[in-house]
Design a protein around this motif. Structure first.
Motif, PDB file in Angstrom:
ATOM      1  N   HIS A 247       0.853  -1.202   0.000  1.00 25.33           N
ATOM      2  CA  HIS A 247       0.000   0.000   0.000  1.00 25.33           C
ATOM      3  C   HIS A 247       0.883   1.245   0.000  1.00 25.33           C
ATOM      4  CE1 HIS A 247      -3.018   2.933   0.845  1.00 25.33           C
ATOM      5  NE2 HIS A 247      -3.966   2.016   0.786  1.00 25.33           N
ATOM      6  N   PRO A 248       0.671   2.138  -0.964  1.00 24.76           N
ATOM      7  CA  PRO A 248       1.582   3.271  -1.097  1.00 24.76           C
ATOM      8  C   PRO A 248       1.396   4.411  -0.099  1.00 24.76           C
ATOM      9  CG  PRO A 248      -0.067   3.341  -2.810  1.00 24.76           C
ATOM     10  CD  PRO A 248      -0.335   2.097  -2.018  1.00 24.76           C
ATOM     11  N   PHE A 249       0.236   4.527   0.542  1.00 26.24           N
ATOM     12  CA  PHE A 249      -0.004   5.731   1.364  1.00 26.24           C
ATOM     13  C   PHE A 249      -0.461   5.407   2.774  1.00 26.24           C
ATOM     14  CE2 PHE A 249      -1.390   7.220  -2.926  1.00 26.24           C
ATOM     15  CZ  PHE A 249      -0.395   8.142  -3.122  1.00 26.24           C
ATOM     16  N   LEU A 250       0.279   4.676   3.530  1.00 32.28           N
ATOM     17  CA  LEU A 250      -0.180   4.449   4.896  1.00 32.28           C
ATOM     18  C   LEU A 250       0.268   5.612   5.782  1.00 32.28           C
ATOM     19  CD1 LEU A 250       0.435   0.609   5.304  1.00 32.28           C
ATOM     20  CD2 LEU A 250      -1.683   1.770   4.754  1.00 32.28           C
ATOM     21  N   GLY A 251      -0.565   6.002   6.723  1.00 23.98           N
ATOM     22  CA  GLY A 251      -0.222   7.081   7.650  1.00 23.98           C
ATOM     23  C   GLY A 251      -0.963   8.368   7.374  1.00 23.98           C
ATOM     24  N   ASP A 252      -1.027   9.255   8.383  1.00 17.49           N
ATOM     25  CA  ASP A 252      -1.747  10.534   8.331  1.00 17.49           C
ATOM     26  C   ASP A 252      -3.109  10.419   7.656  1.00 17.49           C
ATOM     27  OD1 ASP A 252      -1.582  13.425   9.038  1.00 17.49           O
ATOM     28  OD2 ASP A 252      -2.056  13.629   6.915  1.00 17.49           O
ATOM     29  N   PHE A 253      -3.995   9.713   8.296  1.00 15.06           N
ATOM     30  CA  PHE A 253      -5.318   9.562   7.696  1.00 15.06           C
ATOM     31  C   PHE A 253      -6.368   9.866   8.758  1.00 15.06           C
ATOM     32  CE2 PHE A 253      -8.733   6.614   6.016  1.00 15.06           C
ATOM     33  CZ  PHE A 253      -9.078   7.440   4.972  1.00 15.06           C
ATOM     34  N   VAL A 254      -6.789   8.866   9.512  1.00 15.76           N
ATOM     35  CA  VAL A 254      -7.757   9.125  10.580  1.00 15.76           C
ATOM     36  C   VAL A 254      -7.079   9.936  11.682  1.00 15.76           C
ATOM     37  CG1 VAL A 254      -9.289   8.091  12.283  1.00 15.76           C
ATOM     38  CG2 VAL A 254      -8.932   6.946  10.088  1.00 15.76           C
ATOM     39  N   LEU A 255      -5.885   9.496  12.039  1.00 16.04           N
ATOM     40  CA  LEU A 255      -5.122  10.196  13.068  1.00 16.04           C
ATOM     41  C   LEU A 255      -4.099  11.078  12.370  1.00 16.04           C
ATOM     42  CD1 LEU A 255      -4.604   6.969  15.146  1.00 16.04           C
ATOM     43  CD2 LEU A 255      -6.324   8.721  15.548  1.00 16.04           C
ATOM     44  N   HIS A 256      -4.184  12.353  12.645  1.00 19.07           N
ATOM     45  CA  HIS A 256      -3.292  13.282  11.954  1.00 19.07           C
ATOM     46  C   HIS A 256      -1.895  13.226  12.578  1.00 19.07           C
ATOM     47  CE1 HIS A 256      -7.034  15.757  10.608  1.00 19.07           C
ATOM     48  NE2 HIS A 256      -6.924  14.601   9.990  1.00 19.07           N
ATOM     49  N   ASP A 257      -0.892  13.172  11.723  1.00 19.43           N
ATOM     50  CA  ASP A 257       0.485  12.992  12.190  1.00 19.43           C
ATOM     51  C   ASP A 257       0.950  14.083  13.149  1.00 19.43           C
ATOM     52  OD1 ASP A 257       0.826  10.659  10.967  1.00 19.43           O
ATOM     53  OD2 ASP A 257       2.139  11.359   9.356  1.00 19.43           O
ATOM     54  N   ASP A 258       0.483  15.328  12.917  1.00 20.88           N
ATOM     55  CA  ASP A 258       0.944  16.431  13.749  1.00 20.88           C
ATOM     56  C   ASP A 258       0.254  16.450  15.103  1.00 20.88           C
ATOM     57  OD1 ASP A 258      -1.337  16.853  12.320  1.00 20.88           O
ATOM     58  OD2 ASP A 258      -1.060  18.989  12.052  1.00 20.88           O
ATOM     59  N   ASP A 259      -0.737  15.564  15.275  1.00 19.64           N
ATOM     60  CA  ASP A 259      -1.571  15.644  16.461  1.00 19.64           C
ATOM     61  C   ASP A 259      -1.522  14.368  17.289  1.00 19.64           C
ATOM     62  OD1 ASP A 259      -3.575  17.062  17.939  1.00 19.64           O
ATOM     63  OD2 ASP A 259      -5.021  15.594  17.213  1.00 19.64           O
ATOM     64  N   TRP A 260      -1.242  13.245  16.669  1.00 11.94           N
ATOM     65  CA  TRP A 260      -1.376  11.966  17.352  1.00 11.94           C
ATOM     66  C   TRP A 260      -0.018  11.289  17.473  1.00 11.94           C
ATOM     67  CZ3 TRP A 260      -5.406  10.070  19.915  1.00 11.94           C
ATOM     68  CH2 TRP A 260      -5.375   8.724  20.308  1.00 11.94           C
ATOM     69  N   PRO A 261       0.291  10.737  18.665  1.00 14.14           N
ATOM     70  CA  PRO A 261       1.597  10.090  18.822  1.00 14.14           C
ATOM     71  C   PRO A 261       1.764   8.878  17.905  1.00 14.14           C
ATOM     72  CG  PRO A 261       0.238   9.828  20.788  1.00 14.14           C
ATOM     73  CD  PRO A 261      -0.492  10.735  19.892  1.00 14.14           C
ATOM     74  N   GLU A 262       2.944   8.718  17.396  1.00 12.53           N
ATOM     75  CA  GLU A 262       3.246   7.608  16.486  1.00 12.53           C
ATOM     76  C   GLU A 262       3.154   6.272  17.228  1.00 12.53           C
ATOM     77  OE1 GLU A 262       3.749   6.727  12.717  1.00 12.53           O
ATOM     78  OE2 GLU A 262       3.895   8.812  13.380  1.00 12.53           O
ATOM     79  N   GLY A 263       2.623   5.252  16.578  1.00 10.83           N
ATOM     80  CA  GLY A 263       2.657   3.902  17.130  1.00 10.83           C
ATOM     81  C   GLY A 263       1.609   3.607  18.185  1.00 10.83           C
ATOM     82  N   LEU A 264       0.663   4.512  18.400  1.00  9.76           N
ATOM     83  CA  LEU A 264      -0.402   4.280  19.367  1.00  9.76           C
ATOM     84  C   LEU A 264      -1.680   3.965  18.577  1.00  9.76           C
ATOM     85  CD1 LEU A 264      -0.629   4.417  22.449  1.00  9.76           C
ATOM     86  CD2 LEU A 264      -1.410   6.762  22.210  1.00  9.76           C
ATOM     87  N   ASP A 265      -2.201   2.753  18.733  1.00 12.28           N
ATOM     88  CA  ASP A 265      -3.332   2.321  17.912  1.00 12.28           C
ATOM     89  C   ASP A 265      -4.605   2.308  18.749  1.00 12.28           C
ATOM     90  OD1 ASP A 265      -1.351   1.796  15.962  1.00 12.28           O
ATOM     91  OD2 ASP A 265      -0.983  -0.143  16.900  1.00 12.28           O
ATOM     92  N   PRO A 266      -5.471   3.314  18.575  1.00 11.45           N
ATOM     93  CA  PRO A 266      -6.590   3.488  19.505  1.00 11.45           C
ATOM     94  C   PRO A 266      -7.625   2.369  19.499  1.00 11.45           C
ATOM     95  CG  PRO A 266      -6.742   5.060  17.704  1.00 11.45           C
ATOM     96  CD  PRO A 266      -5.417   4.397  17.591  1.00 11.45           C
ATOM     97  N   MET A 267      -7.777   1.630  18.411  1.00 12.19           N
ATOM     98  CA  MET A 267      -8.812   0.603  18.418  1.00 12.19           C
ATOM     99  C   MET A 267      -8.360  -0.684  19.116  1.00 12.19           C
ATOM    100  SD  MET A 267     -11.733   1.586  17.260  1.00 12.19           S
ATOM    101  CE  MET A 267     -12.668   0.118  16.832  1.00 12.19           C
ATOM    102  N   ARG A 268      -7.097  -0.762  19.461  1.00 16.94           N
ATOM    103  CA  ARG A 268      -6.618  -1.947  20.190  1.00 16.94           C
ATOM    104  C   ARG A 268      -7.252  -1.994  21.576  1.00 16.94           C
ATOM    105  NH1 ARG A 268      -3.558  -6.079  17.785  1.00 16.94           N
ATOM    106  NH2 ARG A 268      -2.460  -5.170  16.014  1.00 16.94           N
ATOM    107  N   ARG A 269      -7.531  -3.205  22.052  1.00 13.06           N
ATOM    108  CA  ARG A 269      -8.167  -3.355  23.364  1.00 13.06           C
ATOM    109  C   ARG A 269      -7.310  -2.755  24.477  1.00 13.06           C
ATOM    110  NH1 ARG A 269     -11.234  -8.089  22.078  1.00 13.06           N
ATOM    111  NH2 ARG A 269     -12.961  -7.116  20.999  1.00 13.06           N
TER     112      ARG A 269
END
Lengths: 245, 525
Positions: free
Chosen positions: B120-142
């Protein structure tokens, strides 16, 4: 060749006379429950999914108080044998605890409003869009909508204040000239509404900027929005956020 | 209906594929990850299957995910589910190069679950904006606590708009997130060398409320409040889909009268949704009288709704098992009296707009999404039908009483702004017809049957005003939601929007936006 001015005239005047005259057309508001003394307060309060109904005891009698900042018009307390009476009013704008004074007479003929959407579901947006439609016609009251914070006197915010909109709201507020007022529209803006406070929502506008007026409702109908704006200027009497039996 | 023999034989010829019939209609395939691209390509290209939605669930096992690719066959009304197990650390092959409709779904799964899709060519900065959300934190994980905002904030990287155009004098013109008079928040970056827009980059999710996450752990009753209030313009449709899921789990039979009234409410909502879009289209071309006339219709429909059920946007009308309240004779009579007059006003407005050449100049051949692009992006709803794709869940995957109604589905071929306007008008007209033809045949009886809470999961769907919506609900025996997936039409259609802008002039942007009539709340969730 089209005849739009003629088509418009053909439709006639559909604008309400409120606030000068009364307005009680059917369906202009979802209405909301009234507080009342009752012996079945516990049962009634239990049907409310958002804890807007509270049991109060005064002088030995039970009653149900209504916290309008939580009411989302789910209508569960309007139905059934323990139903509460519902109003069909719309004068809902209520000052916050940190409210500044009303804007005063210099703004009665020209009040500029900037609308910011901070996660609203679309119902608030739709009601806001209708305030300058012919049935309500905001402009007749000297209230105008602006697209820039530099011109704005009032910041009108709807939605549970999403994370990504925090910066935008603070920047818009900072860019507004003094004197300025802030109005939080809808249950979501007051306390997050059904979304509440979470990783994605601040759950309350007050956490980002100081607020002068709360407008409860999910969504508040167009006339309630107009009531809120007029009460910021001091042209109508504001309401309260709670009602005691 | 059963699945075509040829497809069954083809599926049986694939090694290591386990087939399981979930119901007469629903075929589940447990498939190894490496077979995904070939299987999905075959389904979409040879069987003309439609992509429904992508569902990721975290299994009880440590960090493992199960990924469900849901498809349906519009010709036979069958559902095909490809289920892939993804143990911790797995990469799945991206299917978005063959099933482009899945592109945004894969980006979403990467942002929210940290599930990586190779290729996939464009992963990142989508639902969670890069300038706002810490890298590597996945909110839907339990393991992520959704109740609080994470302390760590921002990735520390200043986000800059992507630039494709490398020409002298080229610039990126931002629109949003706060823009115009009364608009939903979103950011559109228009790349231009001066006048013509060459590329558009849509950056949404400024309104991300994490509805799917915050639903987890709430009761199914609270979940209904979320489902009906996350996208107010099509509240009834989403609440209906949610209730259907609960009814499926409980094997609850909704009384006929409630089924019929649900159609009445859903079609009223469709008319109002389309009328509001028409008002915005007229407004975007500065045709203020036409806008006012359309807004008058919207307001009258809202008042009618409030008189029928107490709420202008049908909030609180639905309950699992039926409707909260019946409509008595006087209310049915009110619909019968009000609708024909509103319909006449709509038809008159359509005629007036069609004879305004200056208006037509602004929307004809504007924001065109041709049939091929519409197919590739798998757009849904009125947008799809304006681009020559005759798909409507009310007919292709009928639910409730639509099984007996088979409504007319209008289709236009051009895919431009005018085609979309005609579809909005035609669909409203058909909705009026559906309601008025249904009213004389209303069944007698209750509008609610008991819908006990049970452990289980279900997929349900509704043709919302803006297109096909799929809800997946899993709950425990005590009525706690463990997964709610909202596959919304907004999420599908926004994906294709940027293709309709390419080549347009600057001043046409708001007009094209209005002719698409997309809800951001529905996309962002």
């Amino acid at each position: 060749m089209s005849f739009w001015p003629y088509y418009g005239l053909q439709r006639g005047i559909t604008t309400t006379s409120w606030p000068d005259g009364a307005e009680d057309s059917a369906g202009i508001t979802p209405g909301r429950p009234r507080a009342r003394p009752t012996e079945r307060a516990e049962e009634i309060a239990a049907v409310c999914p958002t804890q807007a109904l509270k049991v109060v005891r005064q002088d030995g009698t039970d009653g149900v108080a209504v916290d309008f900042s939580r009411c989302i018009h789910c209508q569960r307390c309007r139905q059934g044998e323990n139903a509460l009476p519902w109003t069909t009013d719309f004068s809902w704008g209520a000052p916050s605890t940190s409210a500044q004074s009303t804007l005063g007479s210099r703004f009665t003929r020209s009040l500029q409003v900037l609308y910011v959407d901070a996660g609203a579901c679309g119902a608030c947006v739709n009601e806001v869009r209708l305030i300058d439609a012919p049935p309500y016609n905001l402009h007749r009251l000297g209230i105008f909508v602006t697209a820039t914070p530099r011109d704005a006197d009032v910041l009108l915010v709807a939605g549970p204040i999403t994370d990504a909109m925090r910066t935008a709201i603070s920047k818009a507020y900072a860019a507004m000239p003094e004197p300025k007022r802030v109005m939080g529209m809808g249950t979501c803006a007051i306390n997050g509404g059904v979304f509440g406070e979470s990783f994605a929502c601040a759950g309350g506008l007050e956490k980002i900027v100081p607020v002068d007026l709360w407008l409860p409702g999910c969504p508040p109908p167009p006339l309630a929005i107009i009531h809120g704006l007029l009460s910021l200027v001091g042209r109508v009497a504001p309401a309260a956020l709670e009602e005691q039996p | 209906m059963s699945i075509a023999k040829a497809l069954q034989e083809w599926l049986q010829s694939i090694p290591k594929l386990q087939m399981q019939k979930r119901s007469e209609q629903w075929l589940q395939l447990l498939c190894p990850a490496e077979q995904l691209p070939e299987l999905t390509r075959h389904l979409v290209e040879d069987e003309e299957a439609e992509f429904a939605t992508l569902l990721v669930e975290e299994s009880a096992k440590e960090d493992a995910l199960s990924v469900h690719y849901l498809f349906y066959l519009p010709s036979t009304g069958n559902l095909i589910e490809l289920k892939v197990e993804a143990p911790a650390g797995t990469e799945l092959p991206a299917i978005s190069d063959t099933v482009h409709a899945a592109d945004w779904h894969e980006r979403e799964a990467w942002d929210l679950y940290g599930l990586r899709f190779s290729g996939h060519p464009f992963l990142g900065d989508f639902v969670l904006h890069d300038d706002d959300w810490p890298e590597g934190l996945d909110p839907m994980r339990r393991s992520f606590d959704g109740k609080h905002r994470p302390d760590l904030h921002g990735s520390g990287v200043d986000w800059a708009p992507p630039r494709l155009l490398q020409e002298e004098g080229a610039m990126v013109f931002p629109v949003g997130p706060v823009w115009g008079d009364f608009n939903e928040s979103g950011l559109w970056l228009l790349e231009t060398p001066g006048e013509q827009i060459r590329y558009l980059h849509t950056r949404l999710f400024y309104k991300y409320r994490g509805v799917e996450k915050i639903a987890e752990g709430r009761t199914v009753d609270q979940g209904l409040l979320l489902a009906e209030r996350f996208a107010g313009a099509s509240a009834f449709a989403h609440a209906w889909a949610y209730c259907q899921a609960l009814e499926q789990i409980a094997a609850c039979q909704v009384p006929t009268r409630a089924q019929q009234l649900r159609i009445v409410f859903a079609e009223l909502e469709r008319i109002r949704h389309h009328a509001a879009n028409i008002a915005e289209i007229a407004g975007s071309t500065a045709l203020s009288v036409a806008k006012a006339l359309a807004q008058g219709i919207v307001e009258d429909l809202l008042r009618l709704s409030a008189q029928l059920c107490g709420h202008r946007y049908f909030f609180g009308v639905l309950t699992p098992g039926g409707l909260r309240e019946d409509l008595d004779e006087s209310k049915l009579k009110l619909i019968k009296q009000t609708l024909p007059e509103l319909d006449q006003r709509m038809q008159l407005l359509e005629k007036q707009l069609e004879s305004s050449s200056s208006f037509l100049d602004r929307i004809e051949e504007m924001g065109t999404l041709d049939n091929e692009l519409a197919r590739i992006y798998g757009v849904v709803g009125p947008i799809a039908r304006a681009s020559g794709r005759s798909i409507d869940l009310r007919r292709n995957l009928p639910y409730g009483q639509y099984v007996f109604l088979s409504p007319d589905i209008p289709v236009e071929q051009e895919g431009d702004g005018y085609a979309r306007l005609r579809i909005f008008f035609a669909e409203s007209r058909i909705s009026v017809k559906i309601i008025l033809e249904l009213l004389p045949f209303m069944a007698e009886g209750p509008v609610q049957s008991p819908c006990p809470i049970q452990e289980g999961h279900a997929l349900s769907w509704v043709e919302a005003p803006s297109g096909a919506t799929f809800h997946w609900l899993r709950c425990t025996g005590d009525g706690t939601i463990t997964r709610l997936r909202l596959g919304t039409p907004g999420f599908r259609n926004w994906h294709a929007f940027e293709r309709a802008i390419e080549g347009a002039a600057f001043q046409d942007f708001p007009i094209i936006l209005a002719t698409w009539g997309l809800s951001i709340a529905e996309n962002d969730r």
